[in-house]
Design a protein around this motif. Sequence first.
Motif, PDB file in Angstrom:
ATOM      1  N   ALA A   1       4.916 -16.312  -4.647  1.00  0.00           N
ATOM      2  CA  ALA A   1       5.732 -16.166  -3.437  1.00  0.00           C
ATOM      3  C   ALA A   1       6.923 -15.253  -3.715  1.00  0.00           C
ATOM      4  N   HIS A   2       7.538 -15.403  -4.868  1.00  0.00           N
ATOM      5  CA  HIS A   2       8.673 -14.549  -5.235  1.00  0.00           C
ATOM      6  C   HIS A   2       8.226 -13.095  -5.383  1.00  0.00           C
ATOM      7  N   GLN A   3       7.106 -12.892  -6.057  1.00  0.00           N
ATOM      8  CA  GLN A   3       6.599 -11.536  -6.237  1.00  0.00           C
ATOM      9  C   GLN A   3       6.278 -10.891  -4.899  1.00  0.00           C
ATOM     10  N   GLN A   4       5.716 -11.651  -4.005  1.00  0.00           N
ATOM     11  CA  GLN A   4       5.404 -11.104  -2.682  1.00  0.00           C
ATOM     12  C   GLN A   4       6.664 -10.678  -1.956  1.00  0.00           C
ATOM     13  N   ARG A   5       7.693 -11.503  -2.033  1.00  0.00           N
ATOM     14  CA  ARG A   5       8.954 -11.148  -1.363  1.00  0.00           C
ATOM     15  C   ARG A   5       9.520  -9.845  -1.924  1.00  0.00           C
ATOM     16  N   VAL A   6       9.485  -9.725  -3.238  1.00  0.00           N
ATOM     17  CA  VAL A   6      10.004  -8.512  -3.880  1.00  0.00           C
ATOM     18  C   VAL A   6       9.174  -7.300  -3.458  1.00  0.00           C
ATOM     19  N   LEU A   7       7.842  -7.444  -3.475  1.00  0.00           N
ATOM     20  CA  LEU A   7       6.967  -6.324  -3.115  1.00  0.00           C
ATOM     21  C   LEU A   7       7.104  -5.951  -1.638  1.00  0.00           C
ATOM     22  N   GLU A   8       7.166  -6.955  -0.759  1.00  0.00           N
ATOM     23  CA  GLU A   8       7.331  -6.677   0.673  1.00  0.00           C
ATOM     24  C   GLU A   8       8.640  -5.945   0.928  1.00  0.00           C
ATOM     25  N   THR A   9       9.703  -6.407   0.272  1.00  0.00           N
ATOM     26  CA  THR A   9      10.999  -5.746   0.430  1.00  0.00           C
ATOM     27  C   THR A   9      10.914  -4.293  -0.030  1.00  0.00           C
ATOM     28  N   ALA A  10      10.275  -4.093  -1.186  1.00  0.00           N
ATOM     29  CA  ALA A  10      10.124  -2.731  -1.711  1.00  0.00           C
ATOM     30  C   ALA A  10       9.290  -1.878  -0.768  1.00  0.00           C
ATOM     31  N   MET A  11       8.196  -2.427  -0.226  1.00  0.00           N
ATOM     32  CA  MET A  11       7.336  -1.650   0.667  1.00  0.00           C
ATOM     33  C   MET A  11       8.036  -1.339   1.982  1.00  0.00           C
ATOM     34  N   ASN A  12       8.852  -2.264   2.460  1.00  0.00           N
ATOM     35  CA  ASN A  12       9.563  -2.016   3.714  1.00  0.00           C
ATOM     36  C   ASN A  12      10.633  -0.945   3.575  1.00  0.00           C
ATOM     37  N   ARG A  13      10.989  -0.613   2.339  1.00  0.00           N
ATOM     38  CA  ARG A  13      11.952   0.465   2.101  1.00  0.00           C
ATOM     39  C   ARG A  13      11.274   1.831   2.075  1.00  0.00           C
ATOM     40  N   LEU A  14       9.949   1.840   1.959  1.00  0.00           N
ATOM     41  CA  LEU A  14       9.221   3.113   1.918  1.00  0.00           C
ATOM     42  C   LEU A  14       9.243   3.784   3.285  1.00  0.00           C
ATOM     43  N   PRO A  15       9.167   5.103   3.311  1.00  0.00           N
ATOM     44  CA  PRO A  15       9.017   5.803   4.597  1.00  0.00           C
ATOM     45  C   PRO A  15       7.709   5.385   5.283  1.00  0.00           C
ATOM     46  N   LYS A  16       7.685   5.512   6.581  1.00  0.00           N
ATOM     47  CA  LYS A  16       6.555   5.044   7.384  1.00  0.00           C
ATOM     48  C   LYS A  16       5.229   5.650   6.940  1.00  0.00           C
ATOM     49  N   ARG A  17       5.200   6.940   6.658  1.00  0.00           N
ATOM     50  CA  ARG A  17       3.950   7.605   6.277  1.00  0.00           C
ATOM     51  C   ARG A  17       3.403   7.024   4.975  1.00  0.00           C
ATOM     52  N   GLN A  18       4.294   6.755   4.013  1.00  0.00           N
ATOM     53  CA  GLN A  18       3.855   6.173   2.741  1.00  0.00           C
ATOM     54  C   GLN A  18       3.263   4.791   2.962  1.00  0.00           C
ATOM     55  N   LYS A  19       3.911   3.979   3.806  1.00  0.00           N
ATOM     56  CA  LYS A  19       3.390   2.634   4.090  1.00  0.00           C
ATOM     57  C   LYS A  19       2.015   2.717   4.743  1.00  0.00           C
ATOM     58  N   GLU A  20       1.865   3.642   5.679  1.00  0.00           N
ATOM     59  CA  GLU A  20       0.588   3.742   6.378  1.00  0.00           C
ATOM     60  C   GLU A  20      -0.538   4.149   5.435  1.00  0.00           C
ATOM     61  N   ILE A  21      -0.279   5.110   4.562  1.00  0.00           N
ATOM     62  CA  ILE A  21      -1.322   5.546   3.618  1.00  0.00           C
ATOM     63  C   ILE A  21      -1.694   4.410   2.674  1.00  0.00           C
ATOM     64  N   LEU A  22      -0.692   3.700   2.139  1.00  0.00           N
ATOM     65  CA  LEU A  22      -0.991   2.577   1.245  1.00  0.00           C
ATOM     66  C   LEU A  22      -1.792   1.504   1.975  1.00  0.00           C
ATOM     67  N   HIS A  23      -1.451   1.254   3.228  1.00  0.00           N
ATOM     68  CA  HIS A  23      -2.189   0.269   4.021  1.00  0.00           C
ATOM     69  C   HIS A  23      -3.651   0.694   4.184  1.00  0.00           C
ATOM     70  N   LEU A  24      -3.871   1.942   4.550  1.00  0.00           N
ATOM     71  CA  LEU A  24      -5.236   2.430   4.759  1.00  0.00           C
ATOM     72  C   LEU A  24      -6.062   2.379   3.474  1.00  0.00           C
ATOM     73  N   VAL A  25      -5.465   2.815   2.365  1.00  0.00           N
ATOM     74  CA  VAL A  25      -6.214   2.923   1.111  1.00  0.00           C
ATOM     75  C   VAL A  25      -6.368   1.573   0.428  1.00  0.00           C
ATOM     76  N   TYR A  26      -5.282   0.805   0.331  1.00  0.00           N
ATOM     77  CA  TYR A  26      -5.332  -0.421  -0.470  1.00  0.00           C
ATOM     78  C   TYR A  26      -5.663  -1.675   0.324  1.00  0.00           C
TER      79      TYR A  26
END
Length: 196
Positions: free
Chosen positions: A124-149
């Motif tokens: 749960a802690h790791q998820q919070r850290v990762l979600e926070t980090a991902m929410n700091r990414l620009p929108k295009r980066q988040k979308e590509i990671l979502h599509l690929v991973y």
Amino acid sequence: MADQFTPTEHSQLWDRFRTGSPGAFSQLYRSFAADLYSYGYRLVRHKELVEDCLHELFLHIHENRSRLGYTDNIRYYLCRALRRRLAESVERLNRLESSPCLLDRPAFLTHSYESLLIDEQVVAHQQRVLETAMNRLPKRQKEILHLVYLQGLTYPQAAEVMNLSMKSVYNTVHVALKTLRGQVKPYSKHQAFFGF
């Protein structure tokens, strides 16, 4: 979400659907609608718009099934079609409304399979850290990671869905992963952190 079908199963299901099988259409909807909604909502934070576009998409493919082309990756086909439909709807809405429909920072949720292997609190802690980090990414980066991973598309498919060059996709993924590694590294010195 990892794909539950092989390319052969994709093409067989798609062919059954194109030849009019009601069961195949139901299976398409059950298998892909929730993931498509999740993807659409990450792009456009407008629940009703995403729902409308998703329903219109399924209605369109049902009505035009005999004219649809071949695919061995239904998820890719539908993600691309939904993204195009959303873009057109957002453009239309933004012409009519003063506040834009697209948000700068859509939420990016992750789902951990690690919870089966390690303590639930650590995950749960790791998820919070990762979600926070991902929410700091620009929108295009988040979308590509979502599509690929999360959606399991290949790099060429993600490039086509987003109308980008392969070089842009590779560069964007590289920068996004490097940024994420830098942001989660302080939390992961003593443990494996989602493969970063």
